[in-house]
Each structure stands twice: as structure tokens, then as C-alpha cells.
Design an enzyme around this catalytic site. Structure first.
Site, PDB file in Angstrom:
ATOM      1  N   LYS A   1       2.389 -15.313   2.715  1.00  0.00           N
ATOM      2  CA  LYS A   1       2.574 -15.998   1.437  1.00  0.00           C
ATOM      3  C   LYS A   1       4.056 -16.330   1.356  1.00  0.00           C
ATOM      4  CE  LYS A   1       1.026 -17.521  -2.549  1.00  0.00           C
ATOM      5  NZ  LYS A   1       0.105 -18.673  -2.681  1.00  0.00           N
TER       6      LYS A   1
ATOM      7  N   ASP B   1     -12.831  -8.181   4.119  1.00  0.00           N
ATOM      8  CA  ASP B   1     -14.112  -8.119   3.400  1.00  0.00           C
ATOM      9  C   ASP B   1     -14.756  -9.505   3.358  1.00  0.00           C
ATOM     10  OD1 ASP B   1     -13.911  -5.411   2.817  1.00  0.00           O
ATOM     11  OD2 ASP B   1     -14.478  -5.668   0.707  1.00  0.00           O
TER      12      ASP B   1
ATOM     13  N   ASP C   1      -6.770  -6.438   3.807  1.00  0.00           N
ATOM     14  CA  ASP C   1      -7.840  -5.733   3.096  1.00  0.00           C
ATOM     15  C   ASP C   1      -8.809  -6.760   2.502  1.00  0.00           C
ATOM     16  OD1 ASP C   1      -9.220  -3.584   1.774  1.00  0.00           O
ATOM     17  OD2 ASP C   1      -8.199  -4.165  -0.078  1.00  0.00           O
TER      18      ASP C   1
ATOM     19  N   ASP D   1      -3.907 -17.872   0.464  1.00  0.00           N
ATOM     20  CA  ASP D   1      -4.912 -18.528  -0.387  1.00  0.00           C
ATOM     21  C   ASP D   1      -5.679 -19.584   0.409  1.00  0.00           C
ATOM     22  OD1 ASP D   1      -2.494 -19.932  -0.256  1.00  0.00           O
ATOM     23  OD2 ASP D   1      -2.549 -20.626  -2.332  1.00  0.00           O
TER      24      ASP D   1
ATOM     25  N   TYR E   1       0.815  -1.214   0.000  1.00  0.00           N
ATOM     26  CA  TYR E   1       0.000   0.000   0.000  1.00  0.00           C
ATOM     27  C   TYR E   1       0.853   1.270   0.000  1.00  0.00           C
ATOM     28  CZ  TYR E   1      -4.831  -1.539   0.670  1.00  0.00           C
ATOM     29  OH  TYR E   1      -6.089  -2.039   0.497  1.00  0.00           O
TER      30      TYR E   1
HETATM   31  C1  IPM Z   1     -10.530  -0.500   3.554  1.00  0.00           C
HETATM   32  C2  IPM Z   1     -10.713   0.128   2.211  1.00  0.00           C
HETATM   33  C3  IPM Z   1      -9.521   1.021   1.921  1.00  0.00           C
HETATM   34  C4  IPM Z   1      -8.311   0.125   1.852  1.00  0.00           C
HETATM   35  C5  IPM Z   1      -9.623   1.911   0.667  1.00  0.00           C
HETATM   36  C6  IPM Z   1     -10.864   2.771   0.710  1.00  0.00           C
HETATM   37  C7  IPM Z   1      -8.407   2.758   0.475  1.00  0.00           C
HETATM   38  O1  IPM Z   1     -10.904  -0.851   1.239  1.00  0.00           O
HETATM   39  O2  IPM Z   1     -10.456   0.240   4.553  1.00  0.00           O
HETATM   40  O3  IPM Z   1     -10.468  -1.728   3.640  1.00  0.00           O
HETATM   41  O4  IPM Z   1      -7.995  -0.441   0.793  1.00  0.00           O
HETATM   42  O5  IPM Z   1      -7.654  -0.028   2.891  1.00  0.00           O
HETATM   43 MG    MG Z   2     -11.056  -2.822   2.010  1.00  0.00          MG
END
Ligand code: IPM
Ligand code: MG
Length: 365
Positions: free
Chosen positions: A190, A251, A247, A223, A135
Site C-alpha cells: 500500500k 482467506d 491474512d 485493494d 501484528y
Molecule cells: C490466520 C489466523 C490468525 C491470524 C489468527 C487466528 C491469530 O487468522 O492464521 O490467518 O490472524 O494470523
Molecule cells: Mg487469517
């Protein structure tokens, strides 16, 4: 106590409004100041993280953040895009430790896309390193390739990197968090392919051996972790990883619980000062319609009270109120199912406020 309120874009303003109402009804002594961030700040000041907003965030004891981003800014140069506001805040404030709990509320077991028995009672904590990795790694950019498969072609590149102290400090955070839970950490890497993550694994192993032998440590490739999260999510407790993998996995973990609209997050610096935001984004497709789920932001305010403002009792009150509202059958569209009552953003906020103040929650059915 001073709280910086940064609602941002899209549904950010609607959901933060409800969280602020909830905080106010708790009767705590705090000051708050609101500022623009993200696309909203770009429109007004030409930058997603204006100096004034950054100063406010630096001076505050805690930050309540909504969400940033809108497709309409996709064409802007990267430095001016709304996402740079949250990345800039993380970096400038040194918010390296990101806590993303994924909790499946008993009342929402059926909202998950997985079988109820796989997610019932799910309670995992993702700890994501937040200021390093690919990042932020330099160098990055575009150039003409000098080697590779197509020398002379246009190419883009980013740099994945982690230093020993960066890995050590987040490892301490993860092991200490595990001590307060079931003392089990899965470090995700990884190492089979990437030098950066072989180093990650080595450093985590050393920190564990030197200080945390009472905590069980498991290493898992990313993975496989992605697969195990949908196969047997309850086998995890603390899942600990770098910025990029965190990240993605956060999700995935969020969706196990039925809706990303329920999940709060905390991003902390080395002194426990933090930025609190829902795990979801700005959802421009439903912005302004009054249907967004404010519970992730309301629960983020509870995390803020617990982690940065030393008000655990007030945090408990918010969390109990959210459970009461769910038990009363109130649901925003993202978590709605047959037999429950569909409500909007504001009504959900009303219900949480009512539950905190001891009023009865009435449903329409
Ligand atoms: C998160 C989001 C952010 C990230 C974006 C909005 C920059 O996806 O907080 O997970 O990638 O960290
Ligand atoms: Mg995110």
C-alpha cells in the site's frame, strides 16, 4: 524425526486425529508427542501456550497444528486468549515465512462461488510474512489522545513497522519459491499511502534487481489485488505480502478454490523447521459433530513431510490419495454438491487411509 502434535480447540482435535492416522499408515519412522494449546490449554493450565507446549514445539523437528479459538474466550484479557498461542508459537519459533497455496482441485471446480472457467486449474501460492507488521509492532495499546480529531478522548493504537532485514529475508523466500514455479511474483503493498509499505516496495525492488532478474516482479496495491483476485485469479502465481494484508488475501484466495476446508499451510523458520496447519480456523459451530473437513490438515501433514522432514515421496502419496478420494465422489458438507456422496470427518479419514494402503474406496451411492 519428532513431530509435536497440537490439536487445539473446536474441530482441531477431530481433524488432527485423521491427519495422524494418515501419517501412521505411511510407515515412516517418527515419534510424536501431543500437547494442549489454545483454549484447551487455558482450561487445563491457565495459559494458551504453556511452557511445556512451547518446549515440545521447540524440541520437535516439525509441528502439526489444528486450530485455536472459541467465542467463549472473547472476554478474556488478550494475553490469555487462544489466538495468542499461535501468535506466540510463530514469534518464539521465528516462523516468519508462511506458505498458503490456493489450489482449485478439478473435482471441486463447481464448489467455488466464482464461475468455473475463472477458477478451473487455479494454482497460486500466497507467501505471507508472519512475524512482523502491525501484528507484532510496538508500541500498541490504549491511552488518552493528546492530538488527532478528538484530543482528550480514549483511543487505541497499533504500530505498523518492518525493518530492512525482515523484508529482505521474506523477499528471498518468495523469489526462490517463484523459481520453482512460473517465475512470477506479485508483491502486494500500500505504497501509495503507507510509509511502511513504500519501504517494503523499495526493498523488494532492490532484492529483485540484485539477485532475481530471471523472475518477473510486479507490484500491486492491496485493494487492487483484492479485486484482481476475484476478477482474474489465474493471472497470479506467487502473491507475496506482509502479515496483515496476507491474512486477508489468503482467506480470499482460499475461498476461490471452493472451500477453505481444503487448504493447508506451512510456516517456516530460517532453517526450514515448520509448523503446519490448515488455513481455516477452529469452527466452534460445527465442533464435535463429526462433519469437519479433515483434508486441509491431511494436506498440511503432506507439506510437513515435504518441507521439514524430507519425505517427498510420502507427501506425494498423501496428495494422490486426496485426489483419489475426491475423484471417488466423497465430500464433507463444505464441499458437497449434487451427485456426490456426503461423508463425515472420520469417513473422509478412512477413505484417505484406504487410498494410501491401496484398498478400494467405496461410495454409498
Ligand atoms: C490466520 C489466523 C490468525 C491470524 C489468527 C487466528 C491469530 O487468522 O492464521 O490467518 O490472524 O494470523
Ligand atoms: Mg487469517
Amino acid at each position: 524425526m519428532k513431530i509435536a502434535i497440537l490439536p487445539g480447540d473446536g474441530i482441531g482435535t477431530e481433524i488432527v486425529e485423521q491427519a495422524v492416522r494418515v501419517l501412521k499408515v505411511l510407515d515412516l519412522a517418527f515419534e510424536s508427542e501431543t500437547a494442549l494449546v489454545g483454549g484447551a490449554a487455558y482450561e487445563a493450565h491457565g495459559h494458551p501456550l504453556p511452557e511445556g507446549t512451547l518446549k515440545l514445539a521447540q524440541a520437535a523437528d516439525a509441528i502439526l497444528f489444528g486450530a485455536v479459538g472459541d467465542w467463549k474466550y472473547d472476554k478474556l484479557e488478550r494475553a490469555l486468549r487462544p489466538e495468542q498461542a499461535i501468535l506466540g508459537l510463530r514469534k518464539q519459533l521465528g516462523l516468519f515465512a508462511n506458505f498458503r497455496p490456493a489450489l482449485c482441485y478439478e473435482q471441486l471446480t463447481h464448489a467455488s462461488s466464482l464461475k468455473p472457467e475463472l477458477v478451473a486449474g487455479l494454482d497460486i501460492l500466497i507467501i505471507r510474512e508472519l512475524t512482523g507488521d502491525i501484528y507484532f509492532g510496538q508500541p500498541r495499546g490504549r491511552r488518552t489522545a493528546v492530538d488527532g480529531h478528538f484530543p482528550g478522548a480514549e483511543e487505541a493504537f497499533d504500530t505498523m513497522r518492518y525493518s530492512r532485514p525482515e523484508i529482505e529475508r521474506i523477499a528471498h523466500v518468495a523469489f526462490q519459491a517463484a523459481r520453482k514455479r512460473s517465475k512470477k511474483v506479485t508483491s502486494v503493498d500500500k505504497a501509495n499511502v503507507l510509509e511502511t509499505f513504500q519501504f517494503w516496495k523499495d526493498v523488494v525492488t532492490e532484492v529483485h534487481a540484485a539477485h532475481y532478474q530471471d523472475v518477473e516482479l510486479q507490484h500491486m496495491y492491496v485493494d487492487n489485488a483484492a479485486m484482481q483476485l476475484v476478477k482474474a485469479p489465474k493471472a497470479f502465481d506467487v502473491v507475496f505480502t506482509g502479515n496483515m494484508f496476507g491474512d486477508i488475501l489468503s482467506d480470499e484466495a482460499a475461498m476461490l478454490t471452493g472451500s477453505i476446508g481444503m487448504l493447508p499451510s506451512a510456516s517456516l523458520d530460517k532453517n526450514g523447521k515448520g509448523l503446519y496447519e490448515p488455513s481455516h480456523g477452529s469452527a466452534p459451530d460445527i465442533a464435535g459433530k463429526g462433519v469437519a473437513n479433515p483434508l486441509a490438515t491431511i494436506l498440511s501433514a503432506a507439506m510437513m513431510l515435504r518441507y521439514s522432514l524430507n519425505q517427498p515421496a510420502a507427501a506425494d502419496r498423501i496428495e494422490s490419495a486426496v485426489k483419489a478420494v475426491l475423484s471417488a465422489g466423497l465430500r464433507t458438507p463444505d464441499i458437497w454438491s449434487e451427485g456426490t456422496t456426503k461423508v463425515g470427518t472420520r469417513e473422509m479419514g478412512d477413505a484417505v487411509v484406504a487410498a494410501i494402503t491401496g484398498k478400494t474406496i467405496t461410495t454409498k451411492t
